[in-house]
Design a protein around this motif. Structure first.
Motif, PDB file in Angstrom:
ATOM      1  N   ALA A 337       0.881  -1.350   0.048  1.00  0.00           N
ATOM      2  CA  ALA A 337      -0.010   0.075  -0.032  1.00  0.00           C
ATOM      3  C   ALA A 337       0.983   1.349  -0.079  1.00  0.00           C
ATOM      4  O   ALA A 337      -0.162   2.779  -0.569  1.00  0.00           O
ATOM      5  N   GLU A 339       2.625   3.144  -2.172  1.00  0.00           N
ATOM      6  CA  GLU A 339       2.518   4.111  -3.209  1.00  0.00           C
ATOM      7  C   GLU A 339       0.948   4.592  -3.220  1.00  0.00           C
ATOM      8  O   GLU A 339       1.058   6.014  -3.515  1.00  0.00           O
ATOM      9  N   THR A 340      -0.073   4.279  -2.650  1.00  0.00           N
ATOM     10  CA  THR A 340      -1.266   4.336  -2.760  1.00  0.00           C
ATOM     11  C   THR A 340      -1.383   5.544  -1.959  1.00  0.00           C
ATOM     12  O   THR A 340      -2.115   6.302  -1.751  1.00  0.00           O
ATOM     13  N   PHE A 344      -1.643   9.509  -1.682  1.00  0.00           N
ATOM     14  CA  PHE A 344      -3.016   9.634  -0.316  1.00  0.00           C
ATOM     15  C   PHE A 344      -2.978  11.005   0.494  1.00  0.00           C
ATOM     16  O   PHE A 344      -3.517  11.391   0.463  1.00  0.00           O
ATOM     17  N   ALA A 434      -9.010   5.413  -4.661  1.00  0.00           N
ATOM     18  CA  ALA A 434      -8.120   3.919  -4.758  1.00  0.00           C
ATOM     19  C   ALA A 434      -9.000   3.017  -3.982  1.00  0.00           C
ATOM     20  O   ALA A 434      -9.781   2.839  -3.489  1.00  0.00           O
ATOM     21  N   MET A 436      -8.763   0.894  -1.173  1.00  0.00           N
ATOM     22  CA  MET A 436      -7.772   0.898   0.117  1.00  0.00           C
ATOM     23  C   MET A 436      -8.038  -0.783   1.152  1.00  0.00           C
ATOM     24  O   MET A 436      -8.268  -0.740   1.998  1.00  0.00           O
ATOM     25  N   TRP A 473      -4.832  -2.081  -3.788  1.00  0.00           N
ATOM     26  CA  TRP A 473      -4.044  -0.826  -3.668  1.00  0.00           C
ATOM     27  C   TRP A 473      -4.152  -0.190  -4.664  1.00  0.00           C
ATOM     28  O   TRP A 473      -2.958   0.991  -4.902  1.00  0.00           O
ATOM     29  N   GLU A 474      -4.655   0.006  -6.219  1.00  0.00           N
ATOM     30  CA  GLU A 474      -4.198   0.517  -7.168  1.00  0.00           C
ATOM     31  C   GLU A 474      -5.119   1.994  -7.291  1.00  0.00           C
ATOM     32  O   GLU A 474      -6.684   1.848  -5.947  1.00  0.00           O
ATOM     33  N   TYR A 475      -4.543   3.035  -7.297  1.00  0.00           N
ATOM     34  CA  TYR A 475      -5.476   4.445  -7.130  1.00  0.00           C
ATOM     35  C   TYR A 475      -5.146   5.098  -8.588  1.00  0.00           C
ATOM     36  O   TYR A 475      -4.606   5.080  -9.413  1.00  0.00           O
TER      37      TYR A 475
END
Length: 481
Positions: A337, A339-340, A344, A434, A436, A473-475
């Protein structure tokens, strides 16, 4: 004889005339030196990134000069404020070594040399640590930062001094004492027991003479070294009234930026511009570790709305010197998580922080009491920080200071795991969306229109009826054209 007298008078007048003309010129030169950078203002801070510089560990040399030469490249990351961790001499007496041992417990002279002590055990507030360089080197650092449109704030430790500080002998009345009259290390008021900070002596602000002495030390750095403010260590452990009286005195010299290591809203009424987003940071860790979810974040944002005044703001971070050394690296705490949570922290109201080494994908805990060094190889994180920094510097929708852009939660069909929100200011609009969680998610969101993906530069059209498939965790950060 008359001619000689006349000539003497003429020479004197000429000298006086030249002197009168030179004086304002010198004043102008001094004024120019002070005016390399615009005064600190909310307008600048609204789009700022702050960089925490650990001079000791920033380079193998551990010097001001080694950091100063890299200041221009911090502009690539959108940095506008440099926070210098304490640069002062460190006390030898009771100096922390390793585990529960102090320097006095180490018998081998060569072994003793490697224990440099805590940055926060200060023996002299108005000197610099000779390991880092000279005051001239420090001034060059400040000058270089100003030339690159960056402000410099000093870490200020007003709650305690090292045990070698001259006040211990000259003004023992400045300190807390036990029932036997001995100066104490800081005591937890809730338990009556030591915090464990045995390398420092606890200052007592019931003594108003201490206020005057501490004021003089803070004013010195603004007057003599042209710094732009302070990050104040454990600011809530010092009386709010103390901060309220010193900050106006600092501002009589020049506008300053004040950062409190605290979330105490009372500190923001008069003295401080920004505090720490400690609670938000801990929730980010808990979400990354699967112990909390987006509902917990939503509840926190509601709490923020009711707790703080509209012009209060906080520093957002995924690491700092304490977190890195004591609680783990970014990867240790945030894992996939990472980079997400970094993205954020940039898109939230407030100001994002970069800690020395974070920009170089640092995946080790820096030693706290010994010499260490950060990596210096650009890998995955640097280009991400470049993109995020440019957004922060240029997009009104990411204004984060006293007149922050609006934060609006966007409803999704998976609100426990998908976090979507909109930031709005003037004609600027940004959307953060995102997953989460550590599992793939399919969801719909109340988002309609044409956008540009800020991280990939691709155009994208969205409809509230679309089904989005996000990997763990894709955003996305979306900008309105």
């Amino acid at each position: 004889m008359k001619n000689i007298k006349f000539l003497s008078l003429l020479v004197c007048c000429s000298v006086l005339f030249l002197a009168c003309n030179e004086a304002p010129k010198q004043d102008n030169q001094n004024q120019e030196k002070k005016s390399i950078i615009k005064p600190v203002s909310n307008q600048v801070l609204a789009n700022s990134v702050i960089y925490e510089a650990n001079i000791r560990q920033y380079s193998p040399e551990g010097t001001f000069d080694a950091f100063t030469k890299d200041i221009p490249q911090l502009k690539q990351l959108g940095v506008k404020v440099i926070w210098l961790m304490p640069v002062y001499p460190i006390s030898m007496k009771n100096r922390k070594a390793t585990g529960d041992l102090s320097i006095e417990d180490i018998k081998d002279p060569e072994e003793k040399k490697k224990y440099l002590g805590s940055y926060y055990a200060i023996s002299d507030y108005t000197a610099v640590n000779s390991n880092y360089g000279t005051k001239q080197d420090f001034d060059e650092l400040v000058k270089t930062a100003h030339e690159n449109d960056m402000y410099v704030i000093l870490d200020w430790v007003a709650n305690h001094t090292g045990w070698d500080h001259k006040w211990i002998e000259q003004h023992p009345e400045y300190y807390h004492k036990d029932k036997d009259g001995n100066v104490t290390d800081p005591i937890n008021p809730d338990t009556g027991e030591s915090w464990g900070w045995t390398d420092v002596a606890h200052l007592n602000y019931e003594n108003k003479d201490l206020w005057n002495a501490m004021n003089a030390e803070m004013l010195y750095w603004v007057k003599e070294h042209n710094i732009d403010g302070f990050r104040c260590d454990v600011a809530g452990n010092v009386p709010t009234d103390y901060w309220n009286q010193i900050v106006p005195q600092l501002k009589e010299i020049k506008p300053v930026f004040m950062l409190a290591e605290s979330e105490d809203k009372d500190l923001f009424y008069e003295a401080f511009d920004m505090g720490y987003n400690w609670e938000g940071h801990h929730i980010m860790n808990e979400i990354a570790q699967g112990k909390m979810n987006v509902n917990d974040w939503d509840n926190y944002m509601k709490k923020i709305d009711t707790t703080y005044q509209e012009d209060d703001y906080l520093m957002n971070f995924i690491t700092n010197h304490d977190e890195n050394s004591w609680n783990g690296t970014v990867k240790e705490r945030l894992g996939d998580a990472s980079e997400t949570m970094l993205a954020f922290s940039y898109t939230l109201p407030g100001m994002p922080l970069i800690y020395s080494g974070q920009e170089y994908d640092m995946n080790k805990r820096l030693k706290f009491f010994e010499k260490d060094s950060i990596p210096k190889t650009r890998a995955k994180v640097w280009p991400v920080l470049e993109k995020l920094g440019k957004l922060k510097n240029t997009i009104d929708a990411l204004d984060g200071a006293k007149k922050a852009a609006n934060y609006q939660r966007i409803t999704t069909s998976e609100d426990a795991n998908i976090l979507a929100f909109k930031r709005l200011k003037n004609n600027s609009e940004l959307i953060f969306m995102a997953n989460m969680s550590d599992e793939p998610k399919s969801f719909s969101a109340e988002i309609n229109g044409d956008f540009k993906d800020a991280m990939t530069d691709k155009d994208i059209s969205l409809n509230s009826e679309d089904l989005h498939n996000f990997e763990p965790w894709e955003y996305r950060i979306l900008l309105k054209p």
